[in-house]
Design a protein around this motif. Structure first.
Motif, PDB file in Angstrom:
ATOM      1  N   VAL A  64      22.674  26.702   6.899  1.00  0.00           N
ATOM      2  CA  VAL A  64      24.008  26.097   6.919  1.00  0.00           C
ATOM      3  C   VAL A  64      25.003  27.073   7.513  1.00  0.00           C
ATOM      4  CG1 VAL A  64      25.843  25.181   5.450  1.00  0.00           C
ATOM      5  CG2 VAL A  64      23.458  24.708   4.902  1.00  0.00           C
ATOM      6  N   THR A  65      25.813  26.595   8.451  1.00  0.00           N
ATOM      7  CA  THR A  65      26.856  27.450   9.024  1.00  0.00           C
ATOM      8  C   THR A  65      28.242  27.037   8.536  1.00  0.00           C
ATOM      9  OG1 THR A  65      26.970  26.047  10.992  1.00  0.00           O
ATOM     10  CG2 THR A  65      25.508  27.968  11.087  1.00  0.00           C
ATOM     11  N   THR A  66      28.309  25.941   7.788  1.00  0.00           N
ATOM     12  CA  THR A  66      29.584  25.484   7.233  1.00  0.00           C
ATOM     13  C   THR A  66      29.986  26.395   6.088  1.00  0.00           C
ATOM     14  OG1 THR A  66      28.984  23.214   7.791  1.00  0.00           O
ATOM     15  CG2 THR A  66      30.767  23.503   6.196  1.00  0.00           C
ATOM     16  N   ARG A  67      31.265  26.749   6.043  1.00  0.00           N
ATOM     17  CA  ARG A  67      31.769  27.619   4.983  1.00  0.00           C
ATOM     18  C   ARG A  67      32.045  26.826   3.721  1.00  0.00           C
ATOM     19  NH1 ARG A  67      35.235  32.423   6.700  1.00  0.00           N
ATOM     20  NH2 ARG A  67      36.156  31.937   4.706  1.00  0.00           N
ATOM     21  N   LEU A  68      31.695  27.404   2.583  1.00  0.00           N
ATOM     22  CA  LEU A  68      32.108  26.884   1.293  1.00  0.00           C
ATOM     23  C   LEU A  68      33.416  27.588   0.964  1.00  0.00           C
ATOM     24  CD1 LEU A  68      31.756  25.392  -1.399  1.00  0.00           C
ATOM     25  CD2 LEU A  68      30.368  27.339  -2.178  1.00  0.00           C
ATOM     26  N   GLU A  69      34.483  26.814   0.839  1.00  0.00           N
ATOM     27  CA  GLU A  69      35.798  27.389   0.561  1.00  0.00           C
ATOM     28  C   GLU A  69      36.190  27.087  -0.877  1.00  0.00           C
ATOM     29  OE1 GLU A  69      38.699  26.356   3.557  1.00  0.00           O
ATOM     30  OE2 GLU A  69      37.135  26.293   5.079  1.00  0.00           O
ATOM     31  N   LEU A  70      36.534  28.139  -1.616  1.00  0.00           N
ATOM     32  CA  LEU A  70      37.002  28.040  -2.997  1.00  0.00           C
ATOM     33  C   LEU A  70      38.435  28.543  -3.022  1.00  0.00           C
ATOM     34  CD1 LEU A  70      33.934  29.727  -4.738  1.00  0.00           C
ATOM     35  CD2 LEU A  70      34.296  27.282  -4.352  1.00  0.00           C
ATOM     36  N   ASP A  71      39.377  27.689  -3.425  1.00  0.00           N
ATOM     37  CA  ASP A  71      40.755  28.184  -3.448  1.00  0.00           C
ATOM     38  C   ASP A  71      41.211  28.459  -4.870  1.00  0.00           C
ATOM     39  OD1 ASP A  71      41.950  25.874  -4.577  1.00  0.00           O
ATOM     40  OD2 ASP A  71      42.441  25.040  -2.634  1.00  0.00           O
ATOM     41  N   ALA A  72      42.287  29.211  -4.982  1.00  0.00           N
ATOM     42  CA  ALA A  72      42.786  29.679  -6.277  1.00  0.00           C
ATOM     43  C   ALA A  72      43.234  28.551  -7.198  1.00  0.00           C
ATOM     44  CB  ALA A  72      43.939  30.667  -6.060  1.00  0.00           C
ATOM     45  N   SER A  73      43.507  27.373  -6.651  1.00  0.00           N
ATOM     46  CA  SER A  73      43.948  26.254  -7.486  1.00  0.00           C
ATOM     47  C   SER A  73      42.774  25.558  -8.180  1.00  0.00           C
ATOM     48  CB  SER A  73      44.715  25.232  -6.638  1.00  0.00           C
ATOM     49  OG  SER A  73      43.825  24.529  -5.778  1.00  0.00           O
ATOM     50  N   GLY A  74      41.535  25.942  -7.844  1.00  0.00           N
ATOM     51  CA  GLY A  74      40.364  25.328  -8.453  1.00  0.00           C
ATOM     52  C   GLY A  74      39.754  24.228  -7.610  1.00  0.00           C
ATOM     53  N   ALA A  75      40.141  24.130  -6.345  1.00  0.00           N
ATOM     54  CA  ALA A  75      39.575  23.128  -5.437  1.00  0.00           C
ATOM     55  C   ALA A  75      38.545  23.801  -4.527  1.00  0.00           C
ATOM     56  CB  ALA A  75      40.669  22.477  -4.600  1.00  0.00           C
ATOM     57  N   TRP A  76      37.501  23.057  -4.170  1.00  0.00           N
ATOM     58  CA  TRP A  76      36.528  23.537  -3.196  1.00  0.00           C
ATOM     59  C   TRP A  76      36.443  22.556  -2.044  1.00  0.00           C
ATOM     60  CZ3 TRP A  76      32.527  20.432  -1.809  1.00  0.00           C
ATOM     61  CH2 TRP A  76      32.088  19.479  -2.716  1.00  0.00           C
ATOM     62  N   GLN A  77      36.002  23.078  -0.896  1.00  0.00           N
ATOM     63  CA  GLN A  77      35.772  22.246   0.274  1.00  0.00           C
ATOM     64  C   GLN A  77      34.555  22.780   1.002  1.00  0.00           C
ATOM     65  OE1 GLN A  77      39.149  21.366   2.664  1.00  0.00           O
ATOM     66  NE2 GLN A  77      37.960  20.275   4.189  1.00  0.00           N
ATOM     67  N   PHE A  78      33.706  21.856   1.459  1.00  0.00           N
ATOM     68  CA  PHE A  78      32.509  22.198   2.214  1.00  0.00           C
ATOM     69  C   PHE A  78      32.370  21.130   3.285  1.00  0.00           C
ATOM     70  CE2 PHE A  78      27.800  21.966   2.747  1.00  0.00           C
ATOM     71  CZ  PHE A  78      27.598  23.249   3.214  1.00  0.00           C
ATOM     72  N   GLY A  79      32.800  21.443   4.476  1.00  0.00           N
ATOM     73  CA  GLY A  79      32.847  20.430   5.527  1.00  0.00           C
ATOM     74  C   GLY A  79      33.811  19.334   5.119  1.00  0.00           C
ATOM     75  N   SER A  80      33.344  18.092   5.116  1.00  0.00           N
ATOM     76  CA  SER A  80      34.214  16.976   4.733  1.00  0.00           C
ATOM     77  C   SER A  80      34.134  16.669   3.239  1.00  0.00           C
ATOM     78  CB  SER A  80      33.841  15.726   5.535  1.00  0.00           C
ATOM     79  OG  SER A  80      32.504  15.346   5.250  1.00  0.00           O
ATOM     80  N   SER A  81      33.328  17.406   2.491  1.00  0.00           N
ATOM     81  CA  SER A  81      33.195  17.201   1.046  1.00  0.00           C
ATOM     82  C   SER A  81      34.160  18.112   0.297  1.00  0.00           C
ATOM     83  CB  SER A  81      31.770  17.517   0.592  1.00  0.00           C
ATOM     84  OG  SER A  81      30.851  16.689   1.240  1.00  0.00           O
ATOM     85  N   SER A  82      34.615  17.637  -0.869  1.00  0.00           N
ATOM     86  CA  SER A  82      35.532  18.447  -1.672  1.00  0.00           C
ATOM     87  C   SER A  82      35.445  18.040  -3.130  1.00  0.00           C
ATOM     88  CB  SER A  82      36.966  18.290  -1.162  1.00  0.00           C
ATOM     89  OG  SER A  82      37.378  16.942  -1.306  1.00  0.00           O
ATOM     90  N   GLY A  83      36.006  18.868  -3.986  1.00  0.00           N
ATOM     91  CA  GLY A  83      36.019  18.624  -5.422  1.00  0.00           C
ATOM     92  C   GLY A  83      36.699  19.776  -6.119  1.00  0.00           C
ATOM     93  N   THR A  84      36.355  19.975  -7.380  1.00  0.00           N
ATOM     94  CA  THR A  84      36.930  21.075  -8.152  1.00  0.00           C
ATOM     95  C   THR A  84      35.822  22.042  -8.556  1.00  0.00           C
ATOM     96  OG1 THR A  84      36.736  19.833 -10.223  1.00  0.00           O
ATOM     97  CG2 THR A  84      38.828  19.674  -9.032  1.00  0.00           C
ATOM     98  N   TRP A  85      36.216  23.296  -8.753  1.00  0.00           N
ATOM     99  CA  TRP A  85      35.248  24.304  -9.135  1.00  0.00           C
ATOM    100  C   TRP A  85      35.718  25.049 -10.372  1.00  0.00           C
ATOM    101  CZ3 TRP A  85      36.179  29.603  -9.271  1.00  0.00           C
ATOM    102  CH2 TRP A  85      37.336  30.057  -8.624  1.00  0.00           C
ATOM    103  N   SER A  86      34.750  25.646 -11.075  1.00  0.00           N
ATOM    104  CA  SER A  86      35.040  26.492 -12.224  1.00  0.00           C
ATOM    105  C   SER A  86      33.902  27.493 -12.375  1.00  0.00           C
ATOM    106  CB  SER A  86      35.183  25.656 -13.502  1.00  0.00           C
ATOM    107  OG  SER A  86      33.992  24.955 -13.777  1.00  0.00           O
ATOM    108  N   VAL A  87      34.111  28.459 -13.238  1.00  0.00           N
ATOM    109  CA  VAL A  87      33.092  29.455 -13.554  1.00  0.00           C
ATOM    110  C   VAL A  87      32.808  29.336 -15.042  1.00  0.00           C
ATOM    111  CG1 VAL A  87      32.594  31.934 -13.690  1.00  0.00           C
ATOM    112  CG2 VAL A  87      33.779  31.015 -11.686  1.00  0.00           C
ATOM    113  N   ALA A  88      31.525  29.386 -15.403  1.00  0.00           N
ATOM    114  CA  ALA A  88      31.120  29.289 -16.801  1.00  0.00           C
ATOM    115  C   ALA A  88      30.002  30.289 -17.063  1.00  0.00           C
ATOM    116  CB  ALA A  88      30.643  27.869 -17.107  1.00  0.00           C
TER     117      ALA A  88
END
Length: 103
Positions: A14-38
């Protein structure tokens, strides 16, 4: 990819970047959602199909592939080296996909 019926196969890197932003949102190409750490639990290792090897935290991506993806965070005192996103698919063949993202 590890097939439910047995065996495995590699997928195109995969050459697409997984982007995690400080607000808790993620983006991977045209897909997106929320992220957390557990914290990683014993049940996570079983679900991932591997023996515990050290990571104490996991990345959780809600909305990944229409459901949820998660996986160990590999880190050292200097920061995160890699994160894994592990998720199950049914099509074209049922199995578990392991994606490793580095910085």
């Amino acid at each position: 990819m590890y097939f439910d019926a047995g065996g495995s196969n590699t997928i195109t890197p995969v050459t697409t970047r997984l982007e995690l932003d400080a607000s808790g949102a993620w983006q991977f190409g045209s897909s997106s959602g929320t992220w957390s750490v557990a914290s990683v639990a014993d049940a996570d290792w079983k679900a991932w199909g591997v023996n515990a090897y050290g990571p104490a935290r996991k990345l959780v991506l809600d909305g990944w592939n229409g459901a949820r993806g998660d996986g160990p965070i590999e880190e050292q005192s200097t920061g995160v080296d890699f994160v894994w996103v592990i998720y199950h698919v049914n099509d074209p063949s049922a199995g578990t996909i392991w994606m490793k993202f580095g910085r």
